[in-house]
Design an enzyme around this catalytic site. Structure first.
Site, PDB file in Angstrom:
ATOM      1  CD  GLU A  90      -2.688  -1.167   2.535  1.00  9.16           C
ATOM      2  OE1 GLU A  90      -2.814  -0.138   3.222  1.00  9.16           O
ATOM      3  OE2 GLU A  90      -3.200  -2.260   2.840  1.00  9.16           O
ATOM      4  CB  CYS A 103       2.753   7.287   3.327  1.00 11.03           C
ATOM      5  SG  CYS A 103       3.034   5.969   4.505  1.00 11.03           S
ATOM      6  CB  CYS A 110       6.038  -5.615   9.076  1.00  6.90           C
ATOM      7  SG  CYS A 110       7.260  -4.892  10.190  1.00  6.90           S
ATOM      8  CB  CYS A 114       3.564  -3.183  16.205  1.00 12.73           C
ATOM      9  SG  CYS A 114       5.309  -2.788  16.022  1.00 12.73           S
ATOM     10  CB  CYS A 117       0.881  -2.312  13.134  1.00 18.67           C
ATOM     11  SG  CYS A 117       1.372  -2.161  11.414  1.00 18.67           S
ATOM     12  CB  CYS A 331       0.168   1.370   5.667  1.00 18.47           C
ATOM     13  SG  CYS A 331       0.307   2.353   4.196  1.00 18.47           S
TER      14      CYS A 331
HETATM   15  N1  SAH Z   1       7.904   0.036  10.596  1.00 15.04           N
HETATM   16  C1  SAH Z   1       8.098   1.440  10.730  1.00 15.04           C
HETATM   17  C2  SAH Z   1       7.441   2.248   9.655  1.00 15.04           C
HETATM   18  C3  SAH Z   1       6.099   1.810   9.183  1.00 15.04           C
HETATM   19  S1  SAH Z   1       4.783   1.978  10.353  1.00 15.04           S
HETATM   20  C4  SAH Z   1       7.666   1.898  12.109  1.00 15.04           C
HETATM   21  O1  SAH Z   1       7.046   1.117  12.826  1.00 15.04           O
HETATM   22  O2  SAH Z   1       7.990   3.021  12.467  1.00 15.04           O
HETATM   23  C5  SAH Z   1       4.535   3.754  10.311  1.00 15.04           C
HETATM   24  C6  SAH Z   1       3.956   4.343  11.564  1.00 15.04           C
HETATM   25  O3  SAH Z   1       2.579   3.988  11.714  1.00 15.04           O
HETATM   26  C7  SAH Z   1       4.649   3.896  12.841  1.00 15.04           C
HETATM   27  O4  SAH Z   1       4.871   4.979  13.691  1.00 15.04           O
HETATM   28  C8  SAH Z   1       3.645   2.933  13.404  1.00 15.04           C
HETATM   29  O5  SAH Z   1       3.847   2.729  14.763  1.00 15.04           O
HETATM   30  C9  SAH Z   1       2.356   3.612  13.043  1.00 15.04           C
HETATM   31  N2  SAH Z   1       1.148   2.786  13.119  1.00 15.04           N
HETATM   32  C10 SAH Z   1       0.987   1.513  12.762  1.00 15.04           C
HETATM   33  N3  SAH Z   1      -0.293   1.113  12.975  1.00 15.04           N
HETATM   34  C11 SAH Z   1      -0.942   2.183  13.474  1.00 15.04           C
HETATM   35  C12 SAH Z   1      -2.285   2.411  13.895  1.00 15.04           C
HETATM   36  N4  SAH Z   1      -3.198   1.438  13.860  1.00 15.04           N
HETATM   37  N5  SAH Z   1      -2.595   3.644  14.352  1.00 15.04           N
HETATM   38  C13 SAH Z   1      -1.679   4.635  14.396  1.00 15.04           C
HETATM   39  N6  SAH Z   1      -0.399   4.476  14.021  1.00 15.04           N
HETATM   40  C14 SAH Z   1      -0.029   3.257  13.562  1.00 15.04           C
HETATM   41 FE1  SF4 Z   2       6.060  -3.284  11.322  1.00 17.82          FE
HETATM   42 FE2  SF4 Z   2       3.728  -2.133  11.705  1.00 17.82          FE
HETATM   43 FE3  SF4 Z   2       5.412  -2.395  13.736  1.00 17.82          FE
HETATM   44 FE4  SF4 Z   2       5.979  -0.647  11.769  1.00 17.82          FE
HETATM   45  S1  SF4 Z   2       4.264  -0.548  13.192  1.00 17.82           S
HETATM   46  S2  SF4 Z   2       7.361  -2.152  12.735  1.00 17.82           S
HETATM   47  S3  SF4 Z   2       5.095  -1.753  10.013  1.00 17.82           S
HETATM   48  S4  SF4 Z   2       4.446  -4.075  12.615  1.00 17.82           S
END
Ligand code: SAH
Ligand code: SF4
Length: 344
Positions: A90, A103, A110, A114, A117, A331
């Site tokens: 995406e 973005c 990944c 997390c 996410c 995303c």
């Molecule tokens: N992996 C990297 C970059 C991609 S995620 C990282 O984790 O930083 C990009 C951002 O979106 C990160 O700050 C992540 O914590 C945040 N993110 C992911 N899922 C989210 C959600 N459901 N609500 C708000 N932020 C989110």
């Molecule tokens: Fe991976 Fe999502 Fe965690 Fe970023 S926020 S490191 S994309 S699992």
């Protein structure tokens, strides 16, 4: 087959001269690739013998639009792109006063897992090549007939888990014959892979570094971010301070406010104490609720109170505007839906 679009001009020169072509042909090919062509036939100033050679030895990465969603509220556009092997990622295009920010994704899926996410919940397929990162931008630019001025590596994937390709992308994106997007207009976001932050710092790039913190201590952080087990917060914050010392670039912390998990006044005070005196900025983001997580965003008063407490410690924080809330602009969500509906 060689991924020709991921090659730098010097690499193209070596490749072509080793195959008995004059080195000026490399500049011509490089220029065509910079213009975003998707086939060798479009390279009209090349002899057909060279075009045939390229067709049999190389491929040009493209990002094909599988789905496109346009927000009714703002100009946000979300794409689901597919690559050569059918893998999907995406991208989100956002309109700001200073221009378009895209973005982009750095991996299909990944490994970091997390819990809040959507990407993290879907597992990992593979890392993207530099050319696949460039192709996401070219494809959106062509589709919308616009120029992207800023790029954030905040789509699917962990950029520092694919550092070599990300560095190659940064180099190629800056090419004046290509996208011409300089390092200062690129933001790399990481969940906090400490050794990689040091590796990046040593290169002294002018990029912006964003670190996803999402908690004031390890106890809360490990609950949502498994990576915190490997790299405790103290080590992470030390790496961020060192990053500033080495590069002179201020680090941004991302903090998704999740109701009842990390958004109390106590959390804000603890974070304020830890970041006090540090050259940094905090982006507070009301968490985007992802199906199956049970997480809810903090209300407006909580968001404000959290920012105010940080300000009391001299830590600047802004609550980020949510764009494209009607199109799952966070995303990983579109792909999950697409997969469920049997798209791929
Ligand atoms: N992996 C990297 C970059 C991609 S995620 C990282 O984790 O930083 C990009 C951002 O979106 C990160 O700050 C992540 O914590 C945040 N993110 C992911 N899922 C989210 C959600 N459901 N609500 C708000 N932020 C989110
Ligand atoms: Fe991976 Fe999502 Fe965690 Fe970023 S926020 S490191 S994309 S699992």
């Amino acid at each position: 087959m060689l991924d020709i679009k991921s090659m730098t001009l010097p690499e193209l020169r070596v490749f072509l001269t080793q195959n008995d072509y004059p080195s000026f042909r490399a500049s011509q090919v490089h220029e065509w690739l910079g213009r975003g062509v998707s086939s060798f036939d479009e390279m009209t100033n090349l002899p057909s013998q060279l075009k045939d050679f390229l067709k049999t030895s190389c491929y040009i990465s493209v990002a094909i639009i599988e789905k496109k969603l346009v927000s009714r509220y703002d100009k946000t556009v979300k794409y689901l792109f597919s690559f050569e092997d059918g893998e999907c990622v995406e991208s989100v295009l956002m309109s700001y006063r200073h221009g378009w920010t895209e973005c982009i994704s750095t991996q299909a899926g990944c490994k970091m897992g997390c819990t809040f996410c959507a990407t993290g919940k879907s597992g990992f397929s593979r890392s993207l090549t530099a050319s696949e990162m460039l192709a996401q931008i070219e494809s959106a630019q062509r589709d919308m007939d616009i120029r992207v001025s800023n790029v954030v590596l905040m789509g699917m994937g962990e950029p520092l888990d694919n550092l070599d390709n990300v560095l190659r992308f940064i180099e190629l994106a800056g090419d004046e014959k290509g996208l011409h997007i300089g390092a200062r207009r690129i933001t790399v976001s990481t969940c906090g892979i400490v050794p990689k932050i040091y590796e990046l710092a040593k290169l002294k790039l002018q990029i912006n570094l964003a670190v996803s913190l999402h908690a004031p201590n390890d106890e809360i952080r490990v609950r949502t971010m498994p990576v915190a087990k490997a790299y405790p917060m103290e080590e992470l914050l030390r790496a961020c301070r060192d990053y500033f010392k080495l590069t002179g670039r201020r680090v941004t912390f991302e903090y998704a406010l999740i109701s009842g998990v990390n958004d109390s006044d106590g959390c804000a005070r603890e974070l304020g104490k830890k970041l006090k005196g540090m050259n940094c900025h905090v982006n507070l983001i009301p968490v985007n609720p992802v199906e199956g997580t049970g997480y809810k965003k903090s209300n407006i008063q909580r968001q404000k109170s959290f920012a105010d407490i940080l300000a009391g410690y001299g830590v600047t924080a802004t609550v980020r505007r949510t764009l494209g809330s009607d199109i799952d602009a966070s995303c990983g969500q579109l792909k999950r839906k697409y997969v469920r509906e049997g798209g791929k």
